[in-house]
Write a protein that holds these residues in place. Structure first.
Motif, PDB file in Angstrom:
ATOM      1  N   LEU A 194       0.836  -1.206   0.000  1.00 52.42           N
ATOM      2  CA  LEU A 194       0.000   0.000   0.000  1.00 52.42           C
ATOM      3  C   LEU A 194       0.872   1.258   0.000  1.00 52.42           C
ATOM      4  CD1 LEU A 194      -2.739  -1.063   2.605  1.00 52.42           C
ATOM      5  CD2 LEU A 194      -3.003  -0.893   0.127  1.00 52.42           C
ATOM      6  N   ASP A 249      -2.006   7.312  -3.011  1.00 50.69           N
ATOM      7  CA  ASP A 249      -3.037   7.743  -2.061  1.00 50.69           C
ATOM      8  C   ASP A 249      -2.777   7.274  -0.626  1.00 50.69           C
ATOM      9  OD1 ASP A 249      -4.284   8.900  -4.138  1.00 50.69           O
ATOM     10  OD2 ASP A 249      -5.867   7.401  -4.361  1.00 50.69           O
ATOM     11  N   TYR A 250      -2.065   6.174  -0.495  1.00 51.76           N
ATOM     12  CA  TYR A 250      -1.920   5.591   0.848  1.00 51.76           C
ATOM     13  C   TYR A 250      -0.479   5.600   1.355  1.00 51.76           C
ATOM     14  CZ  TYR A 250      -6.305   3.913  -1.038  1.00 51.76           C
ATOM     15  OH  TYR A 250      -7.532   3.866  -1.632  1.00 51.76           O
ATOM     16  N   ASP A 272     -11.150   1.992  -1.753  1.00 53.37           N
ATOM     17  CA  ASP A 272     -10.644   3.003  -0.820  1.00 53.37           C
ATOM     18  C   ASP A 272     -11.219   2.773   0.581  1.00 53.37           C
ATOM     19  OD1 ASP A 272      -9.191   5.579  -0.409  1.00 53.37           O
ATOM     20  OD2 ASP A 272     -11.191   6.268   0.131  1.00 53.37           O
ATOM     21  N   ARG A 304      -8.803   1.993   3.704  1.00 55.23           N
ATOM     22  CA  ARG A 304      -8.777   2.919   4.840  1.00 55.23           C
ATOM     23  C   ARG A 304      -9.241   2.241   6.132  1.00 55.23           C
ATOM     24  NH1 ARG A 304      -7.991   8.270   4.143  1.00 55.23           N
ATOM     25  NH2 ARG A 304      -7.649   8.993   2.020  1.00 55.23           N
ATOM     26  N   LEU A 335      -6.221   0.300   7.254  1.00 55.31           N
ATOM     27  CA  LEU A 335      -5.189   1.167   7.822  1.00 55.31           C
ATOM     28  C   LEU A 335      -5.597   1.661   9.212  1.00 55.31           C
ATOM     29  CD1 LEU A 335      -4.297   3.303   4.652  1.00 55.31           C
ATOM     30  CD2 LEU A 335      -2.924   1.473   5.649  1.00 55.31           C
ATOM     31  N   PHE A 343      -6.779   7.962   9.507  1.00 55.02           N
ATOM     32  CA  PHE A 343      -6.641   6.998   8.404  1.00 55.02           C
ATOM     33  C   PHE A 343      -7.989   6.718   7.737  1.00 55.02           C
ATOM     34  CE2 PHE A 343      -3.130   5.368  11.316  1.00 55.02           C
ATOM     35  CZ  PHE A 343      -2.160   6.156  10.696  1.00 55.02           C
TER      36      PHE A 343
END
Lengths: 703, 73
Positions: free
Chosen positions: A336, A341-342, A389, A393, A396, A434
């Motif tokens: 990731l 984006d991450y 996404d 998320r 995360l 996150f």
């Protein structure tokens, strides 16, 4: 031979297992298979398209009872399944030279059954000698591990799959035929009215909710709104009783508070620590996707399935809210970390302790839904991207620190009356950083006041409100109820929720029971209430779980299910006329409600109805006198969405008003909308929007 | 066997089917709450107000409309 469930899975499995990572794709017309080499093994990877075989009744005739069934190629039951025949033929042909069979379908009841039936009926192989690959994601590492540790077939799971299909088939075809034939007997119409083992109880939940809504009488209550002034700053204050039950009390309290001075009694602060939400299982993912994107559960499942086939996430049909200790968390986060984006979030997590928050629910086959860390190899569609996404998320956030919030409250008194004001301060965002857009908490600062200070009550008034009836179900809340009641499985629930709507039993985005739904519910409730009861179907779920665990025999469960069904059908037969009559009355009410739009303005004695053109399939409004050649009045209709007639007439042209519901959008218009003088501005704006969209899509090339 | 005077469903020996009968019972019992909430609230005014509320259930509205039409209002 490795038997997979879908073409995408076959391609991925072949690529993962081939030593050179470049398997050969052999095309046979519109279908294909893969050849690859791994050590000394020569592998042939074939695919099914979900189920290649379906149950078919043994005895002939569209009647009931029909209790005996056999597995046949799907194209024999479903005439549209023409793509199945070449696949079965190819597997049959290739099977002749195979010395070992490996099932690599999805690791769940359906997957195990698909593999078993393909092996037995297409390959004609001995299931006892076959092997099974078990995996929870389609990454190279997981697939290689599954290949090297393959075991025997999971027969109890296959048996459970068999029973689920047989029982659902028994109840589905017999009850549906019983209902449909009762209508035919009474009115001579052939209108398929369906029910099933899980559909019946689901319909009854919706109908019971509708009953409560229809019987609801709102009662009044009053709320007090106060504005206080402290050193020139105004603040909203709440009265300690949220609801007052009489207008007299509300009036009195307003009189006693207005213009008075109140005193700050106490200031309190409560610090709350909030842990991250647990990892996603299928139902929590579906609920969250509905909440944030408005995706119905079946859509979320389809998207998650496609992300799984692209090896971007783990297997989505899971109950688990846990991540196993063997999961390569570091590897996933590193993966990731390679995505724009991450990247920042993953790197910051990698610097800390990699222990995720775990939930309570477990699943013997799969972990909770998590990203694999693989980078998408193609651009994801906007919907796929949203769900991906959300999953990333959520994953995360499991490694984030707890969120710390301060709940602040000031208690204020004025004579015998108590007021208060509240604030919320987020001290530390923790994991919610996150989870980002999917976590919302509005901070509200507490006014700068101290204990003992005075606040002048400058404005006090009341508002008259009414109690609200119970809310209608939405797809997510109905799915949640099915899960709570242990009806259906994680794989079937979303399609059951959809079926209640697609059968015409409910209308609109919210599950508003249609007259047809009510008629079916009423009929079953009156004559065979057991078919609506969650108790019977829940008992069957338990028995199927027992088969899966090896503590119950398939034959026993089927025998009991058949005996029970036969007694229902016997009861049904005895009351067929009454049942048919109730359904026919309900259907007449349903058609009147949904299709009739009042008297024809042209010929006066005809009725306007929603009809479909047999040629184009398009719907429009036509007059009932058309067939006799007496009236040719028509009105165009929007082609998308559900249309329901409304009571009122258009204020501009005096034609019938209709409501159109498409997805989550709904609007009202009149049947004469294309010519209505009051709607020309709207039509013009719509045309402009459409032209602009067209230009945007073509990049302005047309202009 | 009689038909419900509102919806035409079978209603046994009664004037109303079970749904409209329950709606009438609910309407009557809610009048007690409304009477305590609003002083001097006449029955006619009460049903008029309930009928105008969006939250009121369909069967309750049907009962009210039937009562109102009988009263000639």
């Amino acid at each position: 031979m490795i038997i997979t469930e879908k073409p995408t899975a076959a391609k991925r499995i072949a690529a993962a297992l081939d030593a050179a990572k470049s398997p050969e794709e052999i095309k046979k017309g519109k279908i294909a298979y893969y050849e690859c080499r791994r050590g000394d093994d020569e592998l042939v990877v074939v695919y099914a398209l979900g189920h290649l075989f379906e149950l078919q009744q043994v005895e002939k005739g569209w009647t009931y009872p029909r209790l005996e069934s056999k597995w046949v190629p799907k194209y024999e039951v479903d005439k549209k399944a023409t793509n199945i025949k070449p696949i079965i033929n190819l597997i049959q042909k290739l099977s002749k030279d195979i010395d070992e069979f490996i099932i690599a379908t999805d690791y769940d009841i359906e997957g195990s059954l698909i593999g078993y039936l393909t092996l037995k009926l297409a390959c004609k192989a001995d299931p006892m000698k076959a092997h099974r690959m078990l995996f929870s994601s389609l990454t190279d590492a997981d697939l290689e591990q599954a290949y090297s540790s393959k075991g025997g077939l999971d027969f109890p799971v296959i048996e459970a799959g068999h029973v689920r299909h047989e029982v659902d088939w028994l109840y589905g075809i017999n009850m549906t035929r019983a209902l449909t034939l009762s209508i035919k007997k009474v009115a001579g119409w052939f209108k398929v009215v369906s029910t099933g083992r899980v559909q019946g109880p689901t319909l009854s939940f919706v109908a019971e909710r509708e009953r409560l809504i229809n019987l609801f009488v709102p009662t009044p209550f009053w709320t007090i709104h106060t504005i206080g002034n402290h050193k020139g700053n105004e603040m909203d204050l709440e009265y300690f009783k949220k609801q007052l039950s009489s207008r007299q009390d509300a009036n009195r309290i307003v009189d006693e508070l207005i213009g008075q001075d109140a005193t700050v009694d106490s200031l309190n602060q409560r610090t709350v620590t909030q842990q991250p939400h647990p990892p996603f299982n299928l139902s929590s993912l579906q609920a969250e996707a509905y909440k944030h994107f408005g995706f119905k559960p079946s859509r979320t499942l389809a998207i998650a399935q496609s992300l799984y086939l692209d090896a971007l996430i783990s297997y989505p049909r899971t109950n688990s809210e846990m991540l196993p200790p063997t999961l390569d968390i570091k590897g996933i986060l590193t993966g990731l970390g390679g995505m724009k984006d991450y990247a920042q979030m993953a790197k910051s997590i990698l610097r800390g302790n990699l222990v995720p928050v775990q939930g309570k629910k477990t699943d013997p086959a799969h972990p909770s839904i998590h990203p694999t860390g693989e980078k998408p190899t193609k651009q994801l569609s906007p919907s796929d991207k949203k769900v991906y996404d959300l999953i990333v998320r959520r994953f995360l956030s499991l490694f984030g620190e707890p969120m710390i919030k301060n709940h602040l409250r000031a208690d204020i008194t004025c004579g015998i009356h108590k007021l208060y004001t509240r604030g919320l301060q987020i001290v530390k965002r923790g994991w919610s950083e996150f989870y980002g857009p999917y976590f919302k908490a509005e901070e509200k600062t507490l006014p700068n006041i101290k204990q003992g200070e005075t606040i002048q009550l400058v404005s006090v008034d009341f508002e008259n409100k009414y109690t609200q009836g119970p809310p209608r179900f939405n797809p997510a809340s109905l799915l949640k109820l099915l899960e709570k009641e242990n009806l259906g499985t994680k794989a079937t629930r979303s399609s059951i929720v959809d079926s209640v709507k697609s059968r015409g039993y409910t209308q609109g985005d919210k599950f508003e029971l249609s007259t047809l739904g009510f008629a079916v519910f009423e009929t079953l409730a009156q004559y065979i209430p057991d078919i609506l009861s969650p108790r019977m179907t829940r008992q069957l779920e338990i028995e199927m779980d027992n088969i899966q665990e090896g503590t119950e025999k398939r034959e026993n469960v089927i025998k009991v299910a058949k005996t029970r069904l036969l007694s229902y059908l016997e009861e049904f037969k005895n009351k067929e006329d009454q049942i048919g009559e109730t359904l026919v009355n309900g259907l007449q009410r349903y058609w009147k409600d949904t299709e009739e739009l009042g008297p024809c303005p042209k010929c006066d004695d005809g009725i306007l109805r929603v009809v479909r053109s047999p040629k184009s399939g398009k719907r429009f409004v036509g007059c009932s006198n058309y067939k006799e050649g007496k009236c040719d009045q028509t009105f165009p209709l929007p082609q998308r969405g559900t249309i329901s007639p409304m009571e009122g007439m258009c204020p501009y042209c005096d034609h019938r008003m209709i409501k159109v519901v498409s997805g989550r959008r709904s609007w009202t218009t009149c049947i004469n909308w294309s010519r209505c003088p009051g709607r020309q501005e709207d039509l013009k704006a719509l045309d402009e929007r459409r032209s602009k969209k067209k230009v945007d899509e073509t990049g302005g090339q047309e202009s | 066997m009689r038909d419900c005077k509102i919806c035409g469903r079978k209603s046994g020996d009664e004037e109303l089917c079970e749904y409209h009968q329950s709606a009438l019972t609910n309407l009557k019992s809610a009048y007690e709450i409304w009477s305590e909430a609003e002083e001097h609230l006449a029955w006619e005014e009460y049903i008029k107000q309930v009928n105008e509320l969006e939250e009121t259930g369909r069967w309750v509205k049907e009962i009210i409309e039937n009562i109102m039409s009988q009263n000639g209002s």
